[in-house]
Motif scaffolding. Structure first.
Motif, PDB file in Angstrom:
ATOM      1  N   LEU A   7       0.824  -1.202   0.000  1.00  0.00           N
ATOM      2  CA  LEU A   7       0.000   0.000   0.000  1.00  0.00           C
ATOM      3  C   LEU A   7       0.863   1.259   0.000  1.00  0.00           C
ATOM      4  CD1 LEU A   7      -2.875  -1.022   2.436  1.00  0.00           C
ATOM      5  CD2 LEU A   7      -2.821  -1.121  -0.063  1.00  0.00           C
ATOM      6  N   TRP A  38      -8.268   0.522  -3.422  1.00  0.00           N
ATOM      7  CA  TRP A  38      -7.492  -0.269  -2.467  1.00  0.00           C
ATOM      8  C   TRP A  38      -7.982  -1.717  -2.462  1.00  0.00           C
ATOM      9  CZ3 TRP A  38      -3.305   1.993  -1.655  1.00  0.00           C
ATOM     10  CH2 TRP A  38      -3.184   3.321  -1.270  1.00  0.00           C
ATOM     11  N   TYR A  80      -6.697  -3.485  -5.528  1.00  0.00           N
ATOM     12  CA  TYR A  80      -5.262  -3.758  -5.440  1.00  0.00           C
ATOM     13  C   TYR A  80      -4.972  -5.001  -4.602  1.00  0.00           C
ATOM     14  CZ  TYR A  80      -3.872   0.893  -7.292  1.00  0.00           C
ATOM     15  OH  TYR A  80      -3.661   1.994  -8.079  1.00  0.00           O
ATOM     16  N   THR A  81      -5.691  -5.159  -3.508  1.00  0.00           N
ATOM     17  CA  THR A  81      -5.367  -6.215  -2.548  1.00  0.00           C
ATOM     18  C   THR A  81      -6.129  -7.523  -2.781  1.00  0.00           C
ATOM     19  OG1 THR A  81      -7.022  -5.325  -1.013  1.00  0.00           O
ATOM     20  CG2 THR A  81      -4.770  -4.535  -0.759  1.00  0.00           C
TER      21      THR A  81
END
Length: 323
Positions: free
Chosen positions: A207, A225, A228-229
């Motif tokens: 991050l 976010w 992305y994860t």
């Protein structure tokens, strides 16, 4: 002297045994909260089998040109979400997760023959085999960061399959490569045991890396976010990331001045991952390349500055010679 020599040999044996066995005594707990990739797929995504690897792709549009989108390190096809539809207005768009990332399958040692599927040359071969599977004869390769380096290599290896290149902050220069002597060490059973522990901190540091990749990280929305994860919920993501580290290699003796494919290099003027001067260098060394530098933009122009990104791509495509 004999006793001293004997003690020395015993001491050396103890040290060697500790070095060989010690790493295996370090516990590597299984990942928690991981799932099979199929359960994480979006409704508009699907899997394609390419030489035993289940490649996760998303596709939009129709006709030509065909755009093959190659994401960067620790990313996935998710990084192209804001430009998929605009590109689909121009032709067919195919974004896929490269081996080791996203939801594409993650083969483990012993499950492949020959070279590691995580090496850059094997990934270039997989790209072309994916094109074969999907019936794509020729494509515009759009690659970001490490995906840009892969696109350049694919154009060098398979020039007849590449219509044009769009290199987005390409990681041709300036990225860390594992020295050859260390690569041997990384392939030992001891290091393959410990490797997952060494890469798991990316759950936290990733991050910070993402924030550094944006000119203005305050614009990163919560759903970004999450996207992305998401791949960190796929089983074996840590072991695959270690295998990518093991396979990490340079582009070798690739000479950019021999890659004559029409090329657009796009970078942000505030790229803190691959400095803008590195993209300038790539554009200067390629004989048929032009450079666009976007103001107030970071390492991910397709995410942070999608309108400006598309404007540059449309202008570039309009000037390509018609087949």
């Amino acid at each position: 002297m004999g006793r001293i020599r004997k003690a020395a040999w015993i001491g050396a044996g103890v040290v060697a045994a500790a070095a060989l066995a010690g790493p295996f005594l370090v516990p590597v707990p299984p990942l928690e909260g991981v799932s099979v990739a199929d359960s994480l797929a979006d409704p508009d995504g699907h899997f394609v089998d390419v030489d035993g690897i289940r490649v996760y792709i998303k596709q939009q549009g129709k006709g030509e040109p065909v755009f093959m989108l190659l994401h960067g390190f620790a990313a996935s096809g998710f990084s192209w979400r804001d430009v998929m539809s605009p590109l689909a207005e121009l032709g067919t768009v195919i974004a896929y997760d490269r081996p080791g990332f996203g939801l594409t399958s993650r083969p483990m040692p012993g499950e492949w023959r020959g070279a590691s599927p995580y090496g850059v040359r094997q990934q270039a071969k997989l790209l072309v085999r994916l094109m074969d599977t999907l019936g794509v004869e020729k494509a515009v390769l759009v690659g970001n960061s490490a995906g840009g380096a892969l696109a350049v290599l694919a154009a060098a290896m398979y020039p007849n399959r590449v219509q044009a290149l769009v290199l987005v902050a390409p990681a041709v220069y300036g990225m860390f490569r594992v020295p050859t002597p260390l690569r041997w060490l990384f392939t030992t059973p001891q290091m393959r045991h410990l490797g997952p522990l060494l890469v798991r901190p990316i759950e936290r540091s990733g991050l910070d890396f993402a924030r550094a990749a944006w000119h203005d990280p305050q614009q990163i929305a919560e759903h970004v976010w999450t996207g992305y994860t998401l791949p960190l919920q796929a089983e074996n993501w840590d072991r695959a990331l270690w295998e990518i580290t093991v396979a990490n290699q340079s582009l070798g003796k690739l000479h950019l001045n021999q890659v004559t494919t029409p090329t657009l290099v796009i970078t942000g003027d505030d790229d803190r991952i691959i400095r803008p001067e590195q993209s300038v260098r790539v554009a200067n060394e390629m004989p048929n390349a032009r450079l666009v530098m976007l103001p107030n933009c970071g390492h991910l122009p397709q995410e942070e500055c999608p309108a400006e990104f598309m404007r540059a791509v449309r202008h570039f495509l309009a000037e390509l010679p018609q087949a």
